[in-house]
Design an enzyme around this catalytic site. Structure first.
Site, PDB file in Angstrom:
ATOM      1  N   TYR A 231      35.252  55.023  50.236  1.00 41.32           N
ATOM      2  CA  TYR A 231      34.649  55.281  51.314  1.00 41.32           C
ATOM      3  C   TYR A 231      33.278  56.484  51.421  1.00 41.32           C
ATOM      4  CZ  TYR A 231      32.521  55.469  55.748  1.00 41.32           C
ATOM      5  OH  TYR A 231      31.826  55.037  56.778  1.00 41.32           O
TER       6      TYR A 231
ATOM      7  N   ARG B  65      20.902  50.550  59.299  1.00 45.00           N
ATOM      8  CA  ARG B  65      20.929  51.872  58.878  1.00 45.00           C
ATOM      9  C   ARG B  65      22.595  52.150  58.132  1.00 45.00           C
ATOM     10  NH1 ARG B  65      22.620  56.679  61.743  1.00 45.00           N
ATOM     11  NH2 ARG B  65      24.503  56.550  59.446  1.00 45.00           N
TER      12      ARG B  65
ATOM     13  N   LYS C  97      36.190  51.866  56.184  1.00 38.31           N
ATOM     14  CA  LYS C  97      35.831  52.569  57.736  1.00 38.31           C
ATOM     15  C   LYS C  97      37.513  51.785  57.844  1.00 38.31           C
ATOM     16  CE  LYS C  97      32.457  55.504  58.916  1.00 38.31           C
ATOM     17  NZ  LYS C  97      32.253  56.283  59.899  1.00 38.31           N
TER      18      LYS C  97
ATOM     19  N   GLU D  39      29.532  50.842  64.099  1.00 33.60           N
ATOM     20  CA  GLU D  39      28.776  51.458  63.356  1.00 33.60           C
ATOM     21  C   GLU D  39      27.572  51.361  62.256  1.00 33.60           C
ATOM     22  OE1 GLU D  39      29.971  54.268  60.152  1.00 33.60           O
ATOM     23  OE2 GLU D  39      31.049  53.586  62.308  1.00 33.60           O
ATOM     24  N   ASP D  40      26.993  52.004  62.186  1.00 29.97           N
ATOM     25  CA  ASP D  40      25.652  52.209  61.297  1.00 29.97           C
ATOM     26  C   ASP D  40      24.432  50.932  61.688  1.00 29.97           C
ATOM     27  OD1 ASP D  40      26.793  54.052  59.933  1.00 29.97           O
ATOM     28  OD2 ASP D  40      26.672  52.722  57.842  1.00 29.97           O
TER      29      ASP D  40
ATOM     30  N   ASP E 231      30.073  55.593  66.192  1.00 23.87           N
ATOM     31  CA  ASP E 231      31.617  56.974  65.521  1.00 23.87           C
ATOM     32  C   ASP E 231      29.543  57.384  64.874  1.00 23.87           C
ATOM     33  OD1 ASP E 231      33.364  57.674  63.559  1.00 23.87           O
ATOM     34  OD2 ASP E 231      32.235  56.994  61.936  1.00 23.87           O
ATOM     35  N   ASP E 232      28.781  57.075  64.570  1.00 25.50           N
ATOM     36  CA  ASP E 232      27.739  57.707  63.571  1.00 25.50           C
ATOM     37  C   ASP E 232      27.111  58.739  65.169  1.00 25.50           C
ATOM     38  OD1 ASP E 232      27.713  56.252  61.451  1.00 25.50           O
ATOM     39  OD2 ASP E 232      26.648  54.243  62.713  1.00 25.50           O
TER      40      ASP E 232
ATOM     41  N   ASN F 162      24.075  61.467  54.117  1.00 26.80           N
ATOM     42  CA  ASN F 162      25.394  60.725  53.004  1.00 26.80           C
ATOM     43  C   ASN F 162      24.574  60.020  52.509  1.00 26.80           C
ATOM     44  OD1 ASN F 162      28.251  61.469  53.043  1.00 26.80           O
ATOM     45  ND2 ASN F 162      28.808  61.238  55.054  1.00 26.80           N
TER      46      ASN F 162
END
Length: 546
Positions: free
Chosen positions: A99, A152, A170, A241-242, A264-265, A404
């Protein structure tokens, strides 16, 4: 039968190409004779422990992390049990390889280095057929889907279908850190196109060669996807996610009270940040309600953290208005103040009455925050002037560059400690090595969502929760922070050491599960011992019986 009881195991040489049942060189002589494998393997039968040692040796001779990532990806594609045994043998070493930060480089080069595929790719050209296509997934009891549309990816932007590395990584950590059985997980990429011209011009790019679909057509595609998931996998928790802010925020608002889902973000990042703040307050000895935070970045991650901090402050006696007034946002156009005309709806609770400020250092001097949180995805913005300003105002300034991967971090650990003369309470989104400064050794914490989302997954699995709620993330944050020891704090470490991530995650999962049962969200009876129940469910890599 397979581990989830849906498919028969193959036999003969094809067994060596089935990642669930393949044991490679660990098939015993008896099993080789019984399963038609004689002559297809070297004569000596390995143990799983010997196989793990061999992978360690193979990794040690590779000279960069992307090569190690690819070796581990190949291993996952051919021998899942061994893959997880390797990762669990030293989580602190292997999590950065599967990850962040390595997955960032892997996603940037995904279409160039692709070998075996994993999970499902659902392009918008399949609209109207999603349920039919998803029904082809061989496992029927899917409990966790991590889904991205690739717009993203970390701080790297629009990577289209190359973002698949994120859901894959993940979900591996769901299993490694908290013991969620891997056969219950499904990574998915929704391909609605990409606005990345470099990818569209790349002959090796594997996604749809079109610009991103927006608006009503996009929303309808998401709605069809959610409907297919809930019908095919009724006990599934859906993790977004993203996604870009323009989609992430409305998707979460639309579905959070309808199905078991979270982003999660927004929520995982918020929880790990709040966990870091609780840990930081153990060092400073201050109260949460006395803190003021200034965020560099005004997107969904910033507002998610700010809102969870606010909710946590409310639990300690503040009103929600007082709490939100202690959280400020700063973006490319400066401090978010009420006089600005470009404030989005989700940002408004954190836009306050104040004169415009265009410099981040000037904003620090005006707001006098006790902590700064970087979620800008722009590197080096926590420069020397910023850190020195924080250290002038605070005896123990909280410095959290959370962007990140490492290349996007707002500052390094060494910079934060040096420029603050060792005063900083530091945590970052990507890992940094220990720092020697002023005769003292500092061990920087990694405020990685890995402390939150695997535990959330195990809690949902153990309870079959119908929803994921905001207070579950506050409980998770507290459960992370309560595991930080005085010895950790003496090194400046405000998160539990990652070598203990499995123990930490199961503890957090038990705390979340208690709340789920207390709130009546569980679909199973409450066990007498929740921790024991969770430990019994936790996946341990062992070769399945064939």
């Amino acid at each position: 039968m397979s581990q989830s009881g849906t498919q028969p195991a193959p036999s003969g040489p094809s067994l060596l190409h089935d990642p669930v049942f393949n044991r490679g060189s660990a098939f015993s002589s008896e099993d080789r004779a019984r399963l038609g494998l004689e002559g297809f393997l070297p004569p000596t039968a390995d143990t799983l422990e010997t196989q793990v040692a061999r992978i360690h040796l193979q990794l040690s001779i590779l000279d960069n992390d992307l090569q190690k990532y690819l070796l581990l990806s190949d291993l996952q594609a051919r021998n899942e049990t061994l893959f997880y045994a390797v990762l669990m043998s030293d989580p602190a070493v292997f999590m950065p390889l599967v990850y962040t930060p390595t997955v960032g480089e892997a996603c940037q080069k995904y279409d160039h280095v692709l070998r075996a595929t994993r999970g499902m790719y659902l392009p918008i050209t399949m609209k109207g057929r999603l349920k039919e296509v998803m029904s082809h997934w061989p496992q029927r009891d899917v409990r966790f889907i991590v889904v991205t549309d690739g717009e993203r990816i970390l701080g790297l932007g629009d990577l289209g279908v190359n973002g698949m590395g994120i859901p894959v990584g993940k979900l591996a950590l769901y299993s490694v850190c908290a013991g969620v059985p891997p056969e219950m997980t499904l990574p998915i990429t929704l391909d609605v196109g990409t606005n990345n011209g470099t990818l569209l011009d790349d002959p090796l790019y594997l996604g749809l060669r079109q610009n991103r679909v927006r608006g009503a057509e996009y929303d309808a595609f998401i709605a069809e996807f959610v409907a297919a998931v809930t019908e095919l996998f009724p006990l599934c928790c859906l993790q977004w996610e993203d996604f870009a802010n323009i989609n992430a925020v409305p998707i979460l608002e639309r579905y959070r009270d309808q199905i078991c889902t979270y982003n999660d973000d927004i929520q995982g990042t918020a929880a790990v940040a709040v966990a870091g703040i609780y840990g930081a307050l153990k060092l400073s000895g201050e109260k949460l309600t006395d803190q003021t935070f200034l965020f560099l970045g005004g997107g969904s991650a910033a507002t998610g953290i700010a809102e969870l901090i606010s909710q946590a402050m409310v639990l300690e006696g503040a009103t929600i208005e007082e709490a939100r007034a202690r959280n400020w946002l700063f973006d490319v156009n400066g401090l978010m103040v009420n006089s600005r005309t470009d404030i989005a709806g989700f940002q408004k609770p954190f836009a306050h009455d104040h004169a415009p400020v265009s410099s981040f250092v000037e904003a620090i001097e005006a707001i006098r925050p006790t902590g700064i949180v970087g979620v800008s995805t722009v590197p080096k913005l926590f420069n020397q002037a910023v850190i020195e300003a924080m250290a002038t105002i605070n005896a123990r300034p909280i410095i959290f560059p959370y962007s990140n991967p490492t290349s996007r971090s707002e500052c390094t650990a060494e910079e934060a400690y040096r420029w603050s003369n060792g005063q900083a309470i530091f945590a970052s989104g990507s890992p940094f090595p220990p720092v020697e400064f002023g005769g003292k050794r500092f061990v920087p914490g990694q405020g990685n969502n890995v402390y939150i989302f695997p535990a959330m997954g195990m809690a949902v699995l153990a309870t079959q929760s119908t929803r994921v709620t905001e207070d579950m993330f506050i409980v998770a944050a507290k459960a992370v922070a309560e595991q930080v020891t005085p010895d950790d704090l003496a090194l400046g470490l405000i998160y539990p050491p990652q070598r203990d991530i499995r123990k930490a995650s199961l503890h957090v999962a038990a705390r979340i599960a208690e709340l789920i049962f207390d709130k009546g969200l569980a679909r199973v009876p409450r066990p007498a011992d929740i921790e024991a129940h969770i430990n019994e469910l936790a996946y341990i890599p062992r070769y399945p019986t064939i």
